[in-house]
Design an enzyme around this catalytic site. Structure first.
Site, mmCIF file in Angstrom:
data_model
loop_
_atom_site.group_PDB
_atom_site.id
_atom_site.type_symbol
_atom_site.label_atom_id
_atom_site.label_comp_id
_atom_site.label_asym_id
_atom_site.label_seq_id
_atom_site.Cartn_x
_atom_site.Cartn_y
_atom_site.Cartn_z
ATOM 1 N N GLU A 45 6.359 -10.803 -8.089
ATOM 2 C CA GLU A 45 6.849 -12.033 -8.718
ATOM 3 C C GLU A 45 8.316 -11.877 -9.114
ATOM 4 O O GLU A 45 9.148 -12.768 -8.881
ATOM 5 C CB GLU A 45 6.041 -12.349 -9.985
ATOM 6 C CG GLU A 45 4.541 -12.492 -9.776
ATOM 7 C CD GLU A 45 3.775 -11.179 -9.906
ATOM 8 O OE1 GLU A 45 4.257 -10.160 -9.389
ATOM 9 O OE2 GLU A 45 2.699 -11.184 -10.514
ATOM 10 N N GLU B 49 -12.966 9.936 9.283
ATOM 11 C CA GLU B 49 -12.633 9.761 10.707
ATOM 12 C C GLU B 49 -13.633 10.420 11.649
ATOM 13 O O GLU B 49 -13.393 10.525 12.834
ATOM 14 C CB GLU B 49 -11.223 10.295 10.964
ATOM 15 C CG GLU B 49 -10.148 9.510 10.236
ATOM 16 C CD GLU B 49 -8.779 9.645 10.878
ATOM 17 O OE1 GLU B 49 -8.683 10.111 12.024
ATOM 18 O OE2 GLU B 49 -7.795 9.285 10.220
HETATM 19 C C1 AOF Z 1 1.802 -4.318 -9.210
HETATM 20 N N1 AOF Z 1 2.590 -5.114 -8.451
HETATM 21 O O1 AOF Z 1 3.371 -7.082 -7.859
HETATM 22 C C2 AOF Z 1 1.729 -6.979 -9.539
HETATM 23 C C3 AOF Z 1 0.882 -6.142 -10.324
HETATM 24 O O2 AOF Z 1 2.040 -0.117 -13.761
HETATM 25 P P1 AOF Z 1 2.716 -1.440 -13.677
HETATM 26 O O3 AOF Z 1 3.468 -1.780 -14.878
HETATM 27 O O4 AOF Z 1 3.511 -1.568 -12.419
HETATM 28 O O5 AOF Z 1 1.541 -2.543 -13.636
HETATM 29 C C4 AOF Z 1 0.555 -2.450 -12.687
HETATM 30 C C5 AOF Z 1 -0.478 -3.540 -12.852
HETATM 31 O O6 AOF Z 1 0.101 -4.841 -12.900
HETATM 32 C C6 AOF Z 1 -1.437 -3.576 -11.693
HETATM 33 O O7 AOF Z 1 -2.499 -2.680 -11.853
HETATM 34 C C7 AOF Z 1 -1.921 -5.017 -11.682
HETATM 35 O O8 AOF Z 1 -3.006 -5.149 -12.580
HETATM 36 C C8 AOF Z 1 -0.730 -5.806 -12.251
HETATM 37 N N2 AOF Z 1 0.020 -6.624 -11.249
HETATM 38 N N3 AOF Z 1 0.977 -4.831 -10.107
HETATM 39 O O9 AOF Z 1 1.840 -3.120 -9.070
HETATM 40 C C9 AOF Z 1 2.604 -6.427 -8.584
HETATM 41 N N4 AOF Z 1 1.741 -8.307 -9.680
HETATM 42 ZN ZN ZN Z 2 3.624 -8.138 -12.949
#
Ligand code: AOF
Ligand code: ZN
Length: 366
Positions: free
Chosen positions: A58, A293
């Site tokens: 995002e 595999e």
């Molecule tokens: C992601 N990428 O584009 C979105 C995620 O460890 P952080 O702060 O990067 O947060 C990870 C969590 O954020 C992930 O487990 C998921 O629940 C949420 N969304 N995560 O890595 C993204 N939108």
């Molecule tokens: Zn996020």
């Protein structure tokens, strides 16, 4: 899903799912996420989560868009509401003036979920459920790992003849499938935490089980060999265990012999009695997704134990008549009692055909 979804939003969701794959091999254990910004049906921004610890999809889409104000954001996972390694995406979406958000599946991660309610509170229109099944398949290991902690998400990859043989009658398995399929396998391996084979395959094929494709994984997958009675120490897997993490699983009765045979090699030995305890031990060792595999015995046993969640089946356009079966004999099931697998992908791969099957979809509650 309501009637409010427009054709341009469906196309944008397909694009978001495609973009999300940009994080293949790099984002795990985080999910694969892609985001598209639309204005008057036109794409005005795109982004994806490129790697663990890096900005969320995002944030990338908003940052690279010239006109996010008044746009619709289409993405495959509910935006996060938490301060993690990066700030909450819901805040960025609200601040940018996005007016509508279309989401495929909600985020079951207890730390990050709740984005939908926060967006609605800020007066943003939210739709969920668009292409939810595709999105659940895309992030199956992530969604699975939040539901189940007893074992890894387990995928099987096989390349067979049309009549289902992994190897011909002389035992030759190289090369049933074509070069395009081999490239695919290296890409596939990059997206798993572990790559496993049984002892017989390790000893007869002497494989490397490394990723040698265009997409390098952030962390090299751990190689795993399921054995009873240890493993020969002159194998490639054992000789290179100091360079590539390698686990050998053996039955407790063979532990001492295996320890002696593999001493100093760098192989990590785990003893477990039975397949589920072995998988549980792998999950405890940090392996959340495992790609098996071969060979046929291991695959057949895992299927019989109902431990397989996904199958990647590459079918080469040849008949072999006899040889090693990928899917060996099992207890007979009568038609009507057989549980159908869900075909999630059918793709031409050079002269071969890839069929991807899921046992069940890991759809989060909406
Ligand atoms: C992601 N990428 O584009 C979105 C995620 O460890 P952080 O702060 O990067 O947060 C990870 C969590 O954020 C992930 O487990 C998921 O629940 C949420 N969304 N995560 O890595 C993204 N939108
Ligand atoms: Zn996020």
């Amino acid at each position: 899903m309501s009637q409010g979804i427009r054709l341009s939003e469906q196309q944008a969701m397909r694009r978001a799912l495609q973009l999300a794959l940009g994080g293949w091999g790099r984002a795990a254990p985080n999910p694969l996420v892609g985001a598209v910004l639309l204005k008057d049906g036109q794409v005005v921004g795109e982004g994806y989560h490129a790697g663990f610890g890096e900005p969320h999809a995002e944030a990338v889409a908003l940052r690279t868009s010239a006109a996010p104000k008044g746009s619709t954001m289409v993405l495959n996972l509910e935006p996060c509401s938490h301060q993690g390694k990066t700030p909450p995406c819901v805040n960025a979406i609200v601040e940018a003036g996005v007016k509508r958000v279309v989401i495929a599946v909600r985020d079951p991660n207890p730390e990050a979920r709740g984005g939908v309610e926060q967006l609605q509170k800020a007066g943003i229109e939210v739709e969920t459920g668009l292409l939810a099944e595709e999105a659940a398949t895309l992030n199956a290991p992530f969604l699975w790992s939040l539901r189940r902690t007893d074992r890894p998400f387990l995928a099987v990859k096989v390349a067979t003849s049309l009549d289902g043989f992994l190897a011909d009658a002389s035992g030759r398995a190289k090369w049933v499938s074509g070069v395009e399929s081999r490239d695919f396998v290296h890409w596939l391996r990059a997206g798993f935490d572990g790559i496993a084979v049984g002892r017989r395959t390790a000893e007869t094929d002497d494989p490397q089980l490394t990723v040698r494709g265009a997409v390098p994984p952030r962390v090299a997958p751990t190689r795993v060999v399921f054995t009873r009675g240890g493993l020969r120490s002159d194998l490639h897997l054992v000789r290179t265990a100091k360079e590539v993490p390698t686990i050998v699983i053996t039955d407790p009765a063979s532990r001492v012999t295996a320890e002696k045979a593999l001493a100093g090699s760098g192989v990590r030995l785990i003893s477990a009695e039975g397949r589920l305890p072995a998988l549980t031990a792998l999950r405890k060792a940090g392996i959340v997704s495992l790609l098996v595999e071969g060979g046929g015995n291991l695959i057949t046993a895992l299927l019989a134990d109902d431990l397989v969640d996904r199958i990647y089946w590459i079918q080469a356009p040849i008949f072999l008549g006899s040889g090693t079966r990928a899917f060996g004999e099992r207890t007979p099931t009568l038609l009507g009692d057989a549980r159908p697998w869900i075909a999630t992908d059918r793709q031409a791969m050079g002269k071969d055909t890839l069929l991807a099957l899921e046992k069940e979809l890991c759809l989060p509650a909406s």
